[in-house]
Motif scaffolding. Structure first.
Motif, PDB file in Angstrom:
ATOM      1  N   THR A 170       0.861  -1.178   0.000  1.00 13.53           N
ATOM      2  CA  THR A 170       0.000   0.000   0.000  1.00 13.53           C
ATOM      3  C   THR A 170       0.899   1.230   0.000  1.00 13.53           C
TER       4      THR A 170
ATOM      5  N   SER B 157       0.773   7.305   2.851  1.00 13.15           N
ATOM      6  CA  SER B 157      -0.350   8.250   2.795  1.00 13.15           C
ATOM      7  C   SER B 157       0.115   9.654   2.437  1.00 13.15           C
TER       8      SER B 157
ATOM      9  N   TYR C 112       2.948  -2.426   7.948  1.00 14.76           N
ATOM     10  CA  TYR C 112       1.841  -1.872   7.169  1.00 14.76           C
ATOM     11  C   TYR C 112       2.000  -2.070   5.659  1.00 14.76           C
TER      12      TYR C 112
ATOM     13  N   GLU D 128       2.146   9.060   8.812  1.00 11.83           N
ATOM     14  CA  GLU D 128       1.599   7.776   8.379  1.00 11.83           C
ATOM     15  C   GLU D 128       0.823   7.120   9.519  1.00 11.83           C
TER      16      GLU D 128
ATOM     17  N   ASN E  55      -2.328   9.137  10.173  1.00 13.37           N
ATOM     18  CA  ASN E  55      -3.338   8.920   9.136  1.00 13.37           C
ATOM     19  C   ASN E  55      -3.954   7.529   9.209  1.00 13.37           C
ATOM     20  N   ARG E  56      -3.296   6.609   9.869  1.00 11.71           N
ATOM     21  CA  ARG E  56      -3.846   5.270  10.070  1.00 11.71           C
ATOM     22  C   ARG E  56      -4.719   5.187  11.311  1.00 11.71           C
TER      23      ARG E  56
END
Length: 182
Positions: free
Chosen positions: A47, A50, A120, A147, A150-151
């Protein structure tokens, strides 16, 4: 004419005396013009981050703290990445000590970036983690902080506070077993 002692394909002739002759495929060689099958290992789906490495000003408060006192930001990151096994204060103090004594705190913090990426499924990018931390320590710490934020982590309350905030399953009381009977 066939010469029984010589073959034209480059392989030795089958034995003729004392050993039973093998079947037709004993000297089989697969054609070289056929490609071999590729051995592809499945990769975990990565992924994207962010935010980018140089988007430090997306969180101005954290950017300022990281520039003036990176041990605070590192401590918060380390507590979340370690899942509460180390405290923010301990990790931040160790980072600050390494920074003051050797000046190479980036060698310590790059391991936490690697662990964060692993947890992650984040891509490494074109530069290895150690190079990112050695060249852009403040930017790397800010990106890791953003990060985690934002998670859904509240970076100010640490790991335990974030776990207490999580919704729990419905608590069902244990079944009542009949009383003692004599």
């Amino acid at each position: 004419m066939n010469n029984p002692g010589k073959q034209s394909d480059g392989y030795p002739p089958p034995p003729s005396v004392g050993i039973p002759a093998a079947g037709v495929n004993q000297y089989y060689k697969p054609p070289e013009h056929l490609p071999r099958p590729l051995q592809v290992e499945p990769q975990a789906t990565l992924t994207p981050w962010s935010t980018g490495l140089c988007q430090c000003c997306d969180d101005v408060g954290n950017c300022c703290i990281t520039c003036w006192c990176p041990c605070v930001t590192f401590g918060k990151i380390a507590e979340i990445v370690d899942r509460g096994s180390s405290s923010c204060g301990t990790s931040g103090a160790l980072y600050g000590l390494i920074l003051c004594v050797t000046g190479c705190s980036c060698m310590f913090s790059c391991f936490y970036r690697t662990r964060l990426r692993s947890q992650y499924s984040l891509p490494e990018g074109s530069c290895p983690d150690c190079l990112v931390h050695c060249c852009c320590e403040s930017c790397a710490l800010c990106q890791e902080y953003r990060e985690l934020k934002n998670r859904g982590f509240d970076m100010d309350i640490g790991w335990v506070g974030n776990m207490e905030r999580q919704p729990r399953g419905v608590n069902v009381p244990p079944p009542v077993v009949g009383g003692m009977v004599r």
